[in-house]
Design a protein around this motif. Structure first.
Motif, short mmCIF file in Angstrom:
data_model
loop_
_atom_site.label_atom_id
_atom_site.label_comp_id
_atom_site.label_asym_id
_atom_site.label_seq_id
_atom_site.Cartn_x
_atom_site.Cartn_y
_atom_site.Cartn_z
N TRP A 1 0.81 -1.21 0.00
CA TRP A 1 0.00 0.00 0.00
C TRP A 1 0.85 1.27 0.00
N CYS A 2 2.17 1.13 -0.01
CA CYS A 2 3.11 2.26 0.06
C CYS A 2 3.59 2.60 -1.36
N ARG B 1 6.49 0.81 -3.80
CA ARG B 1 6.17 0.16 -5.07
C ARG B 1 7.01 0.73 -6.21
N GLU B 2 7.33 2.01 -6.12
CA GLU B 2 8.10 2.66 -7.18
C GLU B 2 9.57 2.26 -7.17
N GLU B 3 10.14 1.95 -5.99
CA GLU B 3 11.57 1.65 -5.95
C GLU B 3 11.88 0.17 -6.21
N ILE B 4 10.90 -0.69 -6.11
CA ILE B 4 11.14 -2.13 -6.28
C ILE B 4 11.67 -2.48 -7.68
N PRO B 5 11.16 -1.92 -8.78
CA PRO B 5 11.77 -2.24 -10.08
C PRO B 5 13.25 -1.86 -10.14
N LEU B 6 13.62 -0.74 -9.55
CA LEU B 6 15.04 -0.36 -9.50
C LEU B 6 15.84 -1.40 -8.73
N PHE B 7 15.32 -1.82 -7.58
CA PHE B 7 16.02 -2.82 -6.77
C PHE B 7 16.19 -4.13 -7.53
N SER B 8 15.17 -4.52 -8.29
CA SER B 8 15.27 -5.75 -9.08
C SER B 8 16.37 -5.62 -10.13
N THR B 9 16.42 -4.48 -10.79
CA THR B 9 17.46 -4.23 -11.80
C THR B 9 18.85 -4.27 -11.17
N LEU B 10 19.01 -3.61 -10.03
CA LEU B 10 20.31 -3.58 -9.36
C LEU B 10 20.69 -4.95 -8.83
N GLN B 11 19.72 -5.76 -8.38
CA GLN B 11 20.01 -7.13 -7.94
C GLN B 11 20.57 -7.93 -9.09
N GLU B 12 19.95 -7.81 -10.26
CA GLU B 12 20.43 -8.55 -11.43
C GLU B 12 21.83 -8.10 -11.83
N GLY C 1 13.81 -8.13 0.60
CA GLY C 1 12.64 -7.36 0.98
C GLY C 1 12.00 -7.91 2.23
N VAL C 2 11.45 -7.01 3.04
CA VAL C 2 10.62 -7.40 4.18
C VAL C 2 9.33 -6.59 4.05
N ALA C 3 8.26 -7.28 3.67
CA ALA C 3 6.98 -6.62 3.47
C ALA C 3 6.24 -6.54 4.81
N ILE C 4 5.82 -5.33 5.14
CA ILE C 4 4.98 -5.12 6.32
C ILE C 4 3.55 -5.30 5.81
N ASP C 5 3.16 -6.55 5.69
CA ASP C 5 1.92 -6.85 4.98
C ASP C 5 1.54 -8.30 5.21
N ASP C 6 0.34 -8.64 4.76
CA ASP C 6 -0.11 -10.03 4.73
C ASP C 6 0.40 -10.68 3.44
N PRO C 7 0.49 -11.99 3.38
CA PRO C 7 1.08 -12.64 2.20
C PRO C 7 0.26 -12.48 0.92
N GLU C 8 -1.06 -12.46 1.00
CA GLU C 8 -1.86 -12.39 -0.24
C GLU C 8 -1.63 -11.09 -1.02
N PRO C 9 -1.68 -9.90 -0.39
CA PRO C 9 -1.37 -8.69 -1.16
C PRO C 9 0.04 -8.69 -1.73
N ARG D 1 1.77 -11.39 -2.70
CA ARG D 1 1.74 -12.27 -3.88
C ARG D 1 1.10 -11.56 -5.08
N GLY D 2 0.01 -10.83 -4.83
CA GLY D 2 -0.65 -10.10 -5.91
C GLY D 2 0.26 -9.04 -6.51
N PHE D 3 0.99 -8.32 -5.66
CA PHE D 3 1.91 -7.29 -6.15
C PHE D 3 3.02 -7.91 -6.99
N ILE D 4 3.60 -9.00 -6.49
CA ILE D 4 4.71 -9.64 -7.20
C ILE D 4 4.24 -10.23 -8.54
#
Length: 175
Positions: free
Chosen positions: A70-71, A75-86, A97-105, A107-110
């Protein structure tokens, strides 16, 4: 003791006291450097149901990112992090990543925005981990850079951008 000698000793004594006071004042004004903090241990669930521990990545530079679905800045920085990880993964840089969230949201985001690095999740337990890493206010996103030896090197509150992160990763990867 003659008057001249007494005056000379008094001046010398005052100079020594003044120099000592000046050194103490400069030290106090500059403040003591923060002691190096070691990475706290934690274990949280992964989306596949297994429990994963931060110590799995001992020996790597870990970019530990606390986020939530919900943040918007998260959500905007995760694509950058994925690129830098690769880009930096083969150099011993590991995003986590540590999501402050329930698993279903999560999974939906990923499903919408693939992540090239593992993410763990939790609600209160993940908030407790974030606090242990210095995020007492629960700010999201919150990112911690952990050195290969387990020392916490940097902490960032708020969204990171490539110019903020890339030079640090280049230095830490040796590239």
């Amino acid at each position: 003791m003659s008057g001249g000698l007494r005056t000379a000793l008094t001046v010398l004594f005052a100079a020594v006291i003044g120099a000592g006071g000046g050194i103490l004042a400069v030290s106090w004004l500059q403040g003591d450097p923060e002691p190096t903090m070691k990475r706290p241990d934690f274990t949280l669930p992964a989306l596949d149901g297994t429990r994963r521990s931060i110590n799995e990545w001992d020996g790597d530079v870990v970019v530990l990112n606390f986020w939530a679905t919900w943040c918007t800045p998260c959500r905007e920085e995760i694509p950058l992090f994925s690129t830098l990880q690769e880009e930096f993964g083969d150099d011993g840089i590991q995003f986590l990543g540590v999501a402050i969230d329930d698993p279903e949201p999560v999974r939906g985001f990923i499903a919408e925005v693939p992540m090239s690095y593992p993410t763990l999740y939790g609600m209160e337990s993940a908030l407790d981990v974030a606090a242990a890493y210095g995020n007492d206010r629960g700010t999201l996103p919150y990112t911690v850079i952990i050195g290969r030896n387990g020392d916490i090197l940097e902490r960032y509150s708020g969204q990171l951008h490539e110019p903020d992160l890339r030079p640090l990763l280049e230095d830490l990867s040796g590239g």
